[in-house]
Design a protein around this motif. Structure first.
Motif, PDB file in Angstrom:
ATOM      1  N   UNK A 151     -10.506 -30.810 -72.588  1.00  0.00           N
ATOM      2  CA  UNK A 151      -9.203 -30.914 -73.245  1.00  0.00           C
ATOM      3  C   UNK A 151      -9.518 -30.784 -74.675  1.00  0.00           C
ATOM      4  N   UNK A 152      -9.110 -29.892 -75.551  1.00  0.00           N
ATOM      5  CA  UNK A 152      -9.343 -29.604 -76.750  1.00  0.00           C
ATOM      6  C   UNK A 152      -8.894 -28.224 -77.413  1.00  0.00           C
ATOM      7  N   UNK A 153      -9.376 -27.934 -78.630  1.00  0.00           N
ATOM      8  CA  UNK A 153      -8.597 -26.946 -79.139  1.00  0.00           C
ATOM      9  C   UNK A 153      -9.136 -25.610 -78.530  1.00  0.00           C
ATOM     10  N   UNK A 154     -10.397 -25.504 -78.132  1.00  0.00           N
ATOM     11  CA  UNK A 154     -10.973 -24.248 -77.472  1.00  0.00           C
ATOM     12  C   UNK A 154     -10.599 -24.376 -76.050  1.00  0.00           C
ATOM     13  N   UNK A 155     -11.184 -25.554 -75.388  1.00  0.00           N
ATOM     14  CA  UNK A 155     -10.948 -25.752 -73.946  1.00  0.00           C
ATOM     15  C   UNK A 155      -9.557 -25.529 -73.388  1.00  0.00           C
ATOM     16  N   UNK A 156      -8.436 -26.019 -74.227  1.00  0.00           N
ATOM     17  CA  UNK A 156      -7.073 -25.804 -73.676  1.00  0.00           C
ATOM     18  C   UNK A 156      -6.528 -24.111 -73.859  1.00  0.00           C
ATOM     19  N   UNK A 157      -7.204 -23.762 -75.048  1.00  0.00           N
ATOM     20  CA  UNK A 157      -6.838 -22.374 -75.545  1.00  0.00           C
ATOM     21  C   UNK A 157      -7.192 -21.404 -74.455  1.00  0.00           C
ATOM     22  N   UNK A 158      -8.609 -21.756 -74.015  1.00  0.00           N
ATOM     23  CA  UNK A 158      -9.185 -20.828 -73.153  1.00  0.00           C
ATOM     24  C   UNK A 158      -8.881 -20.874 -71.539  1.00  0.00           C
ATOM     25  N   UNK A 159      -8.221 -21.882 -71.298  1.00  0.00           N
ATOM     26  CA  UNK A 159      -7.442 -22.058 -70.369  1.00  0.00           C
ATOM     27  C   UNK A 159      -6.428 -21.155 -70.132  1.00  0.00           C
ATOM     28  N   UNK A 160      -5.542 -21.200 -71.192  1.00  0.00           N
ATOM     29  CA  UNK A 160      -4.308 -20.653 -71.336  1.00  0.00           C
ATOM     30  C   UNK A 160      -4.645 -19.172 -71.432  1.00  0.00           C
ATOM     31  N   UNK A 161      -5.469 -18.500 -72.153  1.00  0.00           N
ATOM     32  CA  UNK A 161      -5.774 -17.010 -72.212  1.00  0.00           C
ATOM     33  C   UNK A 161      -6.752 -16.401 -71.115  1.00  0.00           C
ATOM     34  N   UNK A 192      -2.520 -19.474 -76.975  1.00  0.00           N
ATOM     35  CA  UNK A 192      -2.968 -18.265 -76.477  1.00  0.00           C
ATOM     36  C   UNK A 192      -3.190 -17.566 -77.416  1.00  0.00           C
ATOM     37  N   UNK A 193      -2.642 -17.602 -78.697  1.00  0.00           N
ATOM     38  CA  UNK A 193      -3.325 -16.886 -79.884  1.00  0.00           C
ATOM     39  C   UNK A 193      -4.972 -17.336 -80.196  1.00  0.00           C
ATOM     40  N   UNK A 194      -5.049 -18.581 -80.090  1.00  0.00           N
ATOM     41  CA  UNK A 194      -6.632 -18.853 -80.389  1.00  0.00           C
ATOM     42  C   UNK A 194      -7.570 -18.706 -79.117  1.00  0.00           C
ATOM     43  N   UNK A 195      -7.094 -18.619 -78.088  1.00  0.00           N
ATOM     44  CA  UNK A 195      -7.643 -18.332 -76.814  1.00  0.00           C
ATOM     45  C   UNK A 195      -8.127 -16.832 -76.868  1.00  0.00           C
ATOM     46  N   UNK A 196      -7.025 -15.917 -77.425  1.00  0.00           N
ATOM     47  CA  UNK A 196      -7.307 -14.557 -77.605  1.00  0.00           C
ATOM     48  C   UNK A 196      -8.533 -14.447 -78.523  1.00  0.00           C
ATOM     49  N   UNK A 197      -8.272 -15.093 -79.675  1.00  0.00           N
ATOM     50  CA  UNK A 197      -9.537 -15.123 -80.950  1.00  0.00           C
ATOM     51  C   UNK A 197     -10.631 -15.548 -80.120  1.00  0.00           C
ATOM     52  N   UNK A 198     -10.763 -16.516 -79.345  1.00  0.00           N
ATOM     53  CA  UNK A 198     -11.943 -17.056 -78.847  1.00  0.00           C
ATOM     54  C   UNK A 198     -12.374 -16.425 -77.771  1.00  0.00           C
ATOM     55  N   UNK A 199     -11.808 -15.408 -77.188  1.00  0.00           N
ATOM     56  CA  UNK A 199     -12.165 -14.785 -76.161  1.00  0.00           C
ATOM     57  C   UNK A 199     -13.409 -14.455 -75.507  1.00  0.00           C
ATOM     58  N   UNK A 214     -16.011 -15.966 -76.708  1.00  0.00           N
ATOM     59  CA  UNK A 214     -17.086 -17.148 -76.616  1.00  0.00           C
ATOM     60  C   UNK A 214     -16.222 -18.201 -75.782  1.00  0.00           C
ATOM     61  N   UNK A 215     -15.492 -17.769 -74.722  1.00  0.00           N
ATOM     62  CA  UNK A 215     -14.719 -18.722 -73.919  1.00  0.00           C
ATOM     63  C   UNK A 215     -15.665 -19.683 -73.202  1.00  0.00           C
ATOM     64  N   UNK A 216     -15.410 -20.844 -73.109  1.00  0.00           N
ATOM     65  CA  UNK A 216     -16.189 -21.979 -72.626  1.00  0.00           C
ATOM     66  C   UNK A 216     -17.072 -22.698 -73.735  1.00  0.00           C
ATOM     67  N   UNK A 217     -17.022 -22.042 -74.806  1.00  0.00           N
ATOM     68  CA  UNK A 217     -17.664 -22.647 -76.071  1.00  0.00           C
ATOM     69  C   UNK A 217     -16.890 -23.919 -76.452  1.00  0.00           C
TER      70      UNK A 217
END
Length: 260
Positions: free
Chosen positions: A152-162, A230-237, A239-242
């Motif tokens: 759970x966190x900014x990247x973890x939650x965003x990666x799960x969405x996108x 979703x936007x953060x997940x797209x930008x982080x796609x 490096x997903x999992x970081x």
């Protein structure tokens, strides 16, 4: 023997009606109130991403006990989620008592609803339908949060969405939760006479307006929050999992490298 007779007849040997249904109603109301208020608090928590990733990260670590331990403890979040999950299951089981248990009962209710054309009757059907959906959607979400609390966190939650393409699931969950919870809290107020005042009809109208205003507010907040993840997940796609690193840590490391 008296328990056996009460089970068949619904009354005790003294001729008194069983108090069990009333007690179960009370437990259902109490668990529903807890879950409704928890839902609002949870929505405010996840929406902190709208302020900043750092703020959401800080709140996440606070729930993991960062104020009390030198290192965050994700198991604290898992324990909280399992506690909420247990209440969720109890509430769902008690709610199932009120659902039509065969087609004839469902048909009778639909006919009654069509003849009455009463808002509260229609809302009950919406609450029952969304509650059935939530039994599956909510269970899946709570189980995921319990076993993956460390993600759970900014990247973890965003990666799960996108990256994991879970945003359609959470969109359905958002709709089910907000409609079910909003209607449930409204019906609790009506059932137990909260905020009734001297004029019950007028109070009910005001409660209904407040209920829809709150539902619209949380739906809007939820949709904006979902879009942000979703936007953060797209930008982080790429490096997903970081894991997310707060800005302060990144700047400190950069400053050390520059000085070196």
């Amino acid at each position: 023997m008296s328990d056996l007779l009460e089970g068949f007849l619904g009354t005790s040997v003294e001729g008194k009606k069983s108090r069990v249904p009333a007690k179960l109603d009370y437990v259902q109301s109490a668990t529903g109130l807890f879950l409704g208020l928890f839902m609002w608090g949870h929505m405010f928590f996840v929406s902190t991403i709208l302020i900043s990733k750092d703020f959401m990260y800080t709140i996440t670590k606070m729930f993991e006990g960062s104020m009390f331990f030198s290192e965050p403890k994700p198991w604290i979040v898992s324990a909280i989620v399992l506690f909420v999950f247990a209440i969720f299951i109890v509430h769902a089981m008690l709610g199932m008592r009120k659902l039509p248990n065969n087609f004839r009962q469902y048909q009778a209710y639909k006919t009654h609803m069509g003849m009455m054309k009463h808002d509260d009757t229609t809302m009950w059907f919406t609450q029952a339908f969304t509650g059935f959906a939530m039994f599956f959607l909510g269970s899946a979400h709570l189980f995921t949060m319990a076993v993956k609390a460390d993600e759970i966190g900014p990247y973890g939650s965003a990666d799960r969405m996108y990256s994991d393409f879970m945003w359609p699931f959470y969109l359905l969950l958002l709709l089910a939760v907000e409609f079910h919870g909003g209607i449930g809290l409204y019906r609790l107020c009506v059932k137990w006479g909260w905020f009734e005042g001297e004029h019950a009809k007028e109070s009910r109208k005001n409660l209904k307006k407040a209920k829809w205003a709150i539902t619209v507010f949380f739906l809007a907040l939820g949709l904006l929050t979902l879009a942000a993840y979703v936007k953060i997940g797209y930008e982080h796609r790429d490096n997903a999992g970081e894991a997310y690193k707060p800005t302060a840590q990144v700047e400190a490391r950069y400053d050390v490298k520059v000085r070196a």
